[in-house]
Design an enzyme around this catalytic site. Structure first.
Site, mmCIF file in Angstrom:
data_model
loop_
_atom_site.group_PDB
_atom_site.id
_atom_site.type_symbol
_atom_site.label_atom_id
_atom_site.label_comp_id
_atom_site.label_asym_id
_atom_site.label_seq_id
_atom_site.Cartn_x
_atom_site.Cartn_y
_atom_site.Cartn_z
ATOM 1 N N ASP A 97 0.852 -1.121 0.055
ATOM 2 C CA ASP A 97 0.042 0.093 0.049
ATOM 3 C C ASP A 97 0.911 1.121 -0.135
ATOM 4 O OD1 ASP A 97 -2.279 -1.247 0.054
ATOM 5 O OD2 ASP A 97 -2.712 -1.025 2.082
ATOM 6 N N ARG A 139 0.252 4.560 17.411
ATOM 7 C CA ARG A 139 -0.084 5.303 16.432
ATOM 8 C C ARG A 139 0.140 6.779 16.664
ATOM 9 N NH1 ARG A 139 0.288 1.513 13.582
ATOM 10 N NH2 ARG A 139 -1.057 0.585 11.970
ATOM 11 N N ASP A 189 -7.223 3.375 13.069
ATOM 12 C CA ASP A 189 -5.825 3.873 12.763
ATOM 13 C C ASP A 189 -6.002 5.381 12.418
ATOM 14 O OD1 ASP A 189 -4.518 1.831 14.089
ATOM 15 O OD2 ASP A 189 -4.371 0.958 12.360
ATOM 16 N N SER A 234 -3.804 -9.076 7.174
ATOM 17 C CA SER A 234 -3.203 -7.778 7.491
ATOM 18 C C SER A 234 -2.933 -7.564 8.824
ATOM 19 C CB SER A 234 -4.621 -6.706 7.271
ATOM 20 O OG SER A 234 -4.225 -5.546 7.923
#
Ligand code: ARG
Length: 423
Positions: free
Chosen positions: A36, A117, A146, A198
């Site tokens: 990605d 994060r 996220d 993922s």
């Protein structure tokens, strides 16, 4: 132009912090080296005619080769790729407070991604500023937590910066992404027939999503566990580990003093070997979705169990009744991406105050997937063996006072019972 008017080929903007495509000059891209963000790296240069500076943050995710990631970014046209080792800061400023707050969301998730994060986004702000970027780009989708954590952090800490989230807007499926990657010379790892899980991971744990995990009736397949030994394959011999705490902070394992990063790594290794830390979790995301995650969080399973036990030992009944409510609120705020919310630092002040007393050692027995407290010791334990004992009558504790206590303590409950039942 008003915020909501769609630009040429770009979806309309909803929030004030979203970038105006016309104004994007240089982008700080949070780069992992995966498909990605590699496609994003090219796509941002193509679509916005913008320059890209990459930032890759090491939070202790195992098995990364940062030199390879850096070279890949530069090969794909990045002006620069900063690799930052933030393990120390992550452990001290994020994981230690989480331990003091016994942080678990939804009864089981130790928040490793949620804790990482805000730090990643804070570093993005710092590097965007020093590299002259006007925009921060990340690879989150529009369905997860996220995006909330990253954008809330950027909008809080740097109101002058804008964000873009290409994966949320480009409407490429996996097939199209792979085609785009091939077309632009972006290497695609492994077989492309089945989408991989993922994954997100750091020092505190690892999550897997996607594939059969989305089928709630599907029991975990063995190949999902890459960190924790499957309990049925764990050693036949149990192991006892002693965790020593000073004021709520774990400082030693089996008598060996270790700095936080090393201690957490060592705890993860020991617990993982014994199959400890597997969590198959149904979770309420902040954006409304209910999902299933498979977590492997061996260090958290070990250290949180030990901390919680020691805290219970040194606290009074009233503190023990009250603190879990605040722990719960702390975990929810952090899960929801509100790390910078003042309530979080208010709560931390309380956590620190309680943890002043959390000094001592807890022994845990690890055996084929289970972790169980077996020994406790603390100079601050609100415990007196002679008072608690059945074998001695004990000086300070007057058993003769008990009937009077029971009479008064049960007074209102007895009255209410009679009112409702004697008719
Ligand atoms: N459900 C967890 C959370 O919201 C894990 C998310 C993992 N993130 C990812 N990009 N794979 O914190």
């Amino acid at each position: 132009m008003s915020v909501s008017e769609p630009e040429q080929g770009f979806p309309p903007r909803t929030a004030s912090y979203e970038a105006d495509p016309e104004q994007v000059g240089r982008v700080l891209l949070l780069y992992s080296g995966g498909l990605d963000t590699s496609v994003m790296l090219k796509w941002i240069q193509d679509r916005y005619g913008a320059e890209v500076v990459c930032l890759t943050v090491n939070l202790g995710q195992p098995g990364e080769d940062y030199e390879v990631i850096r070279e890949k970014a530069l090969r794909l046209g990045a002006l620069d790729c900063h690799v930052v080792d933030a393990r120390e800061e992550f452990a001290r400023e994020y994981l230690l407070p989480a331990i003091k707050a016994n942080a678990l969301y939804g009864g089981g998730y130790p928040l490793f991604t949620a804790l990482g994060r805000p730090l990643i986004a804070k570093l993005a702000v710092q590097y965007a500023r020093t590299s002259g970027c006007d925009t921060i780009a990340h690879g989150c989708t529009g369905k997860g937590n996220d995006q909330v954590r990253i954008e809330a952090t950027v909008a809080t800490l740097a109101p002058e910066l804008r964000t873009i989230a290409p994966v949320r807007s480009w409407q490429m499926g996996r097939e199209e992404e792979i085609a785009y990657a091939r077309e632009h010379g972006i290497p695609v790892k492994g077989g492309t027939e089945i989408a991989p899980y993922s994954i997100d991971d750091n020092l505190w744990g690892r999550s897997s999503e996607g594939r059969w995990i989305e089928d709630l009736a599907h029991a975990p397949e063995d190949d999902v566990f890459q960190l924790v030994t499957r309990p049925e394959e764990a050693p036949e011999r149990a192991q006892i580990v002693e965790v020593e705490f000073e004021r709520g902070v774990p400082v030693a394992l089996d008598g060996e003093r270790l700095a936080p990063v090393q201690l957490i790594e060592r705890a993860a290794e020991i617990a993982a070997r014994h199959g400890v830390g597997i969590i198959d979790h149904i979770e309420d995301r902040i954006v409304g979705l209910k999902v299933r995650d498979i977590y492997e969080a061996p260090a958290a399973a070990l250290l949180l169990a030990a901390h919680q036990e020691l805290e219970r030992l040194v606290c009074t009944i009233h503190q023990n009744q009250f603190k879990p409510q605040l722990d719960h609120q702390w975990a929810y705020l952090v899960y929801a991406g509100l790390w910078w919310e003042p309530l979080r630092s208010d709560l931390d002040a309380y956590m620190d105050s309680v943890n002043e007393q959390v000094t001592g050692t807890i022994g845990l027995k690890l055996y084929r997937g289970s972790v169980r407290v077996v020994t406790r010791s603390s100079p601050n334990a609100v415990y007196d063996a002679s008072l608690a004992s059945f074998s001695q009558s004990g000086g300070l504790f007057s058993q003769a006072a008990s009937p009077g206590f029971i009479e008064l303590f049960s007074l209102q409950s007895r009255m209410a019972w009679r009112l409702r039942n004697d008719s």
